[in-house]
Write a protein that holds these residues in place. Structure first.
Motif, PDB file in Angstrom:
ATOM      1  N   PRO A 134       0.900  -1.370   0.041  1.00  0.00           N
ATOM      2  CA  PRO A 134      -0.035   0.175  -0.171  1.00  0.00           C
ATOM      3  C   PRO A 134       0.876   1.360   0.021  1.00  0.00           C
ATOM      4  N   GLN A 135       1.887   1.223   0.598  1.00  0.00           N
ATOM      5  CA  GLN A 135       2.850   2.544   0.552  1.00  0.00           C
ATOM      6  C   GLN A 135       3.421   2.689  -0.843  1.00  0.00           C
ATOM      7  N   LYS A 136       3.645   1.650  -1.545  1.00  0.00           N
ATOM      8  CA  LYS A 136       4.232   2.020  -2.742  1.00  0.00           C
ATOM      9  C   LYS A 136       2.957   2.496  -3.949  1.00  0.00           C
ATOM     10  N   HIS A 137       1.875   2.470  -3.480  1.00  0.00           N
ATOM     11  CA  HIS A 137       0.785   2.938  -4.613  1.00  0.00           C
ATOM     12  C   HIS A 137      -0.127   3.831  -3.553  1.00  0.00           C
ATOM     13  N   ALA A 138       0.564   4.617  -2.782  1.00  0.00           N
ATOM     14  CA  ALA A 138      -0.319   5.290  -1.709  1.00  0.00           C
ATOM     15  C   ALA A 138      -1.288   6.394  -2.432  1.00  0.00           C
ATOM     16  N   LEU A 187      -7.437  -9.218  -0.801  1.00  0.00           N
ATOM     17  CA  LEU A 187      -7.936  -9.719   0.627  1.00  0.00           C
ATOM     18  C   LEU A 187      -6.792  -8.811   1.464  1.00  0.00           C
ATOM     19  N   GLN A 188      -7.108  -8.309   2.432  1.00  0.00           N
ATOM     20  CA  GLN A 188      -6.527  -7.331   3.526  1.00  0.00           C
ATOM     21  C   GLN A 188      -5.575  -8.322   4.479  1.00  0.00           C
ATOM     22  N   SER A 189      -4.227  -7.990   4.681  1.00  0.00           N
ATOM     23  CA  SER A 189      -3.536  -8.735   5.772  1.00  0.00           C
ATOM     24  C   SER A 189      -3.017  -7.489   6.660  1.00  0.00           C
ATOM     25  N   GLY A 190      -2.267  -8.224   7.542  1.00  0.00           N
ATOM     26  CA  GLY A 190      -1.230  -6.903   8.354  1.00  0.00           C
ATOM     27  C   GLY A 190      -0.086  -6.376   7.455  1.00  0.00           C
ATOM     28  N   LEU A 191       0.073  -7.048   6.305  1.00  0.00           N
ATOM     29  CA  LEU A 191       1.192  -6.480   5.605  1.00  0.00           C
ATOM     30  C   LEU A 191       0.783  -5.590   4.219  1.00  0.00           C
ATOM     31  N   GLY A 192      -0.688  -5.777   3.913  1.00  0.00           N
ATOM     32  CA  GLY A 192      -1.227  -4.875   2.969  1.00  0.00           C
ATOM     33  C   GLY A 192      -2.342  -5.522   2.205  1.00  0.00           C
ATOM     34  N   SER A 193      -2.303  -5.779   0.764  1.00  0.00           N
ATOM     35  CA  SER A 193      -3.461  -6.186  -0.164  1.00  0.00           C
ATOM     36  C   SER A 193      -2.778  -7.397  -0.800  1.00  0.00           C
ATOM     37  N   ASP A 221       4.677  -6.810  -5.538  1.00  0.00           N
ATOM     38  CA  ASP A 221       5.605  -5.920  -5.012  1.00  0.00           C
ATOM     39  C   ASP A 221       6.846  -6.176  -4.096  1.00  0.00           C
ATOM     40  N   SER A 222       6.793  -7.477  -3.894  1.00  0.00           N
ATOM     41  CA  SER A 222       7.956  -7.961  -2.953  1.00  0.00           C
ATOM     42  C   SER A 222       8.333  -9.496  -3.327  1.00  0.00           C
ATOM     43  N   TYR A 223       9.623  -9.567  -3.272  1.00  0.00           N
ATOM     44  CA  TYR A 223      10.205 -11.034  -3.594  1.00  0.00           C
ATOM     45  C   TYR A 223      10.630 -11.708  -2.219  1.00  0.00           C
ATOM     46  N   PHE A 224      10.210 -11.028  -1.118  1.00  0.00           N
ATOM     47  CA  PHE A 224      10.333 -11.548   0.101  1.00  0.00           C
ATOM     48  C   PHE A 224       8.997 -12.373   0.820  1.00  0.00           C
ATOM     49  N   ILE A 225       7.961 -11.844   0.076  1.00  0.00           N
ATOM     50  CA  ILE A 225       6.663 -12.607   0.129  1.00  0.00           C
ATOM     51  C   ILE A 225       6.401 -14.001  -1.020  1.00  0.00           C
ATOM     52  N   ALA A 226       6.706 -14.986  -0.645  1.00  0.00           N
ATOM     53  CA  ALA A 226       6.590 -16.097  -1.506  1.00  0.00           C
ATOM     54  C   ALA A 226       5.169 -16.065  -2.331  1.00  0.00           C
ATOM     55  N   ARG A 227       5.600 -16.072  -3.481  1.00  0.00           N
ATOM     56  CA  ARG A 227       4.403 -16.029  -4.483  1.00  0.00           C
ATOM     57  C   ARG A 227       3.499 -17.329  -4.345  1.00  0.00           C
TER      58      ARG A 227
END
Length: 278
Positions: free
Chosen positions: A145-149, A212-218, A172-178
């Motif tokens: 969400p910060q990248k597309h604020a 879907l919303q999580s503590g990390l974003g969408s 938007d993140s390689y650290f969150i496994a697809r």
């Protein structure tokens, strides 16, 4: 007859008799008088057994005498401390005495070792204690969400349309496994926030859904496989059910035992006056 065996009052009477017997057995060497310390044959055998379990060999004559001498000094100090009232109003001693009494009564409190019929009832009444966790396999696109604020809402709509049309979308993140394969429910909630797995449970398998919303974003998610949790049969988890049942039984028997103790006392609570010292 079965009803009589299960009566808490009968248990209390049996516990009292058992404690009296235990006390007499443990303290039988103190019969000759307060100024006499008798080391019984049973006590010496206890010293030997404890030493053998600790050192994997019996004590030598010199070592056994040292154990006895140390016990004698310990007994003398204990008697002197009691005579001087040192044991009175000591929180640590009070707590230790309570623990010891509970330890002595634990075995007597348990009227049953738990047969299959009792364990089956306990399992049926407490299924969530033994439920095997469900698992999920899914693909996800994470949106930070910060990248597309500035245009998050419109960007989410754009991603949704691309996924529905079969276009490829970068996360938007390689650290969150697809790709997430057979992830247990508890791990899904740990990684993405409380009850994120509950959101996955409502999705259609094989279709993109979200965001879907999580503590990390969408997240846009496509569930490929979902295994629901289940409660195993008693035969599969009998040892675990028995441990839980025994613990629950001990707590209930302890509660009944405490109630019988309380019947012997009048409890007076002298509450401090409200606002005193103000």
């Amino acid at each position: 007859m079965k009803k009589l065996v299960r009566e808490p009052l009968l248990h209390f009477m049996l516990i009292g008799a058992g404690l009296f017997g235990l006390y007499s057995l443990v303290n039988q060497e103190e019969g000759p008088g307060e100024d006499t310390i008798v080391i019984s044959e049973g006590r010496i055998e206890q010293f030997i057994n404890v030493y053998e379990k600790t050192w994997q060999r019996p004590p030598t004559e010199h070592e056994l005498k040292a154990l006895i001498d140390d016990y004698v000094i310990e007994e003398i100090y204990y008697r002197q401390a009691v005579a001087m009232g040192i044991d009175q109003d000591d929180t640590i001693i009070r707590r230790r005495m309570r623990q010891k009494l509970e330890f002595l009564t634990d075995d007597v409190l348990m009227a049953s070792d738990g047969d299959d019929s009792e364990l089956e009832v306990y399992l049926s009444e407490n299924p969530e204690k033994f439920r095997k966790d469900g698992s999920y396999s899914f693909e996800q696109i994470y949106i930070n969400p910060q990248k597309h604020a500035g245009d998050l809402k419109s960007y989410l709509k754009e991603v949704e349309e691309k996924l529905q049309s079969g276009e490829e979308v970068e996360s938007d993140s390689y650290f969150i496994a697809r790709e997430q394969k057979e992830v247990p429910r508890w791990k899904v909630d740990r990684d993405f926030g409380q009850d994120f797995s509950g959101k996955l449970s409502g999705l259609k398998v094989g279709e993109w859904s979200g965001p879907l919303q999580s503590g990390l974003g969408s997240h846009f998610v496509k569930v490929s496989q979902r295994t629901e949790g289940s409660v195993p049969q008693l035969a599969e988890i009998r040892d675990k059910v028995k441990r839980e049942w025994l613990h629950a039984q001990k707590l209930e028997r302890r509660r009944q035992f405490n109630e019988k103790f309380l019947e012997k006392y009048e409890v007076v609570i002298e509450w401090p006056e409200q606002g005193s010292g103000a």
